[in-house]
Design a protein around this motif. Structure first.
Motif: not given
Ligand SMILES: Nc1nc2c(ncn2[C@@H]2O[C@H](COP(=O)(O)OP(=O)(O)OP(=O)(O)O)[C@@H](O)[C@H]2O)c(=O)[nH]1
Ligand SMILES: [Mg+2]
Lengths: 193, 168
Positions: A67-68, A188, A191-192, B145-149
């Protein structure tokens, strides 16, 4: 607490399977282990009694995709469900990012489910977490057996947060991966931020 | 809610790796790792490849956690060192500043005395590093970084092969 390692670009998350004795936590992990290809898993470690009851924990590391640009790894643990192992159960819970609560659908295990759920709440609190907001999914296991508690009743008894629930038969594997994906999503999402 | 963010910092991890490397060569150990108390590997010295570090980290953390539980029951503040002696290989485990666990694996080519001495020095060198890291910990965040998962990203994590086994 998910562990994000910026130098190796890895995210590690700890998932704990919780629930009363014999509800099928270890069976869930074994199924996941069997169905995961060699390159995506590490060793499964089971610290068990001679009669195959979990004594301390089961552990298996699972490598998922990215992811990313971060490699996502899940560390799956089970706790020992037997009431008198509470001290060890509490230790395993420490640092958990998400909980799968496995309930035993057999009628005679209803009280055990409720006790274990209360025990989860207490043990989380001792680590400073709160059952009301930690990532959580429910699994109603052993749906293959006769004389089951209706799902509506399990929902009423356990699902006060209205989280995702999964009907499962860990022995045959039914519902095992959906449960894992369910908790993965919850963890997950967190995590945001 | 996250009290470990400081350890994610790349700079710190690199520093720790260097220190582990030094400890390994000075003490003649076969492997040195740092793991966190929840059983995740933080970093290790190079050439540790023959060891299954993930499994070792989980077992050592369990071992430390159980020993710590025992200490509390007995009214001890902590048992800070564990030592397991095998026929060929030995494991020296120390809890450092109650923050991280140092694991040193060694064999007969060195001695427990030397390992102890070098570990002590290592711990002293780590003190400043960990204290500074502690001060920095509030600064760190994910930078969105993970905002738009998306759900799709998460679904993809499991890869195409698992979707069959994933049927409920
Ligand atoms: N019929 C049926 N049996 C199951 C299912 N899941 C687990 N079992 C059986 O239930 C028994 C206990 O399963 P475990 O997975 O060891 O239970 P556990 O929750 O790990 O138990 P503890 O380690 O004591 O906490 C085993 O004999 C399993 O084969 C299921 O879905 N259906
Ligand atoms: Mg078990």
């Amino acid at each position: 607490m998910s562990f994000i390692n910026y130098s190796t670009k890895e995210i590690n998350c700890k998932i704990v399977y919780y629930g009363p004795g014999l509800c099928g936590k270890t069976t869930n992990l074994r199924y996941i282990y069997e169905k995961t290809d060699e390159k995506s898993k590490g060793k499964m470690i089971s610290l068990a009694t001679e009669s195959e009851r979990t004594l301390f924990f089961d552990f298996m590391p699972l490598k998922l995709g990215e992811i990313k640009g971060f490699k996502v790894r899940f560390h799956l643990y089970t706790v020992p469900g037997q009431v008198f192992y509470n001290a060890s159960r509490k230790l395993i819970l420490k640092g958990a990012d998400g909980i799968v609560f496995v309930a035993d659908s057999q009628i005679e295990r209803m009280d055990a489910n409720l006790d274990s759920f209360d025990n989860l709440r207490d043990n989380l609190e001792e680590h400073g977490y709160n059952l009301d907001n930690i990532p959580l999914v429910l699994q109603y296991n052993k749906r293959d057996l006769p004389d089951l508690i209706p799902v509506s009743e399990l929902e009423q008894a356990l699902n006060y947060r209205n989280v995702q629930y999964f009907e499962a038969s860990a022995l045959t594997g039914k519902g095992v991966f959906p449960t894992l994906k369910g908790i993965a999503k919850e963890v997950i999402k967190k995590l945001k931020g | 809610m996250n009290d470990k963010k400081w350890l994610y910092d790349e700079e710190i991890i690199n520093k720790l790796s260097e220190e582990l490397e030094l400890l390994k060569s000075e003490s003649g150990a076969s492997a040195t790792f740092l793991i966190d108390k929840d059983g995740q590997l933080l970093t290790c010295a190079s050439h540790n490849t023959e060891y299954d570090t993930t499994s070792i980290a989980a077992l050592v953390a369990g071992n430390v956690a159980a020993t710590d539980g025992l200490a509390k029951l007995l009214g001890e503040n902590e048992f800070s060192i564990l030592f397991h002696e095998g026929e060929n290989e030995h494991v020296h485990i120390s809890l450092i500043y109650k923050m991280v666990i140092l694991v040193v694996i060694f064999d007969e080519s060195t001695s427990l005395g030397l390992i102890r001495l070098r570990v002590k020095k290592f711990v002293n060198r780590l003190k400043d590093l960990l204290e500074n890291a502690e001060k920095n910990k509030r600064r760190e965040n994910n930078d969105g970084l993970f905002d738009d998962i998306t759900d799709d990203d998460i679904e993809k994590l499991f890869g195409p092969s698992d979707s069959e086994t994933g049927q409920g």
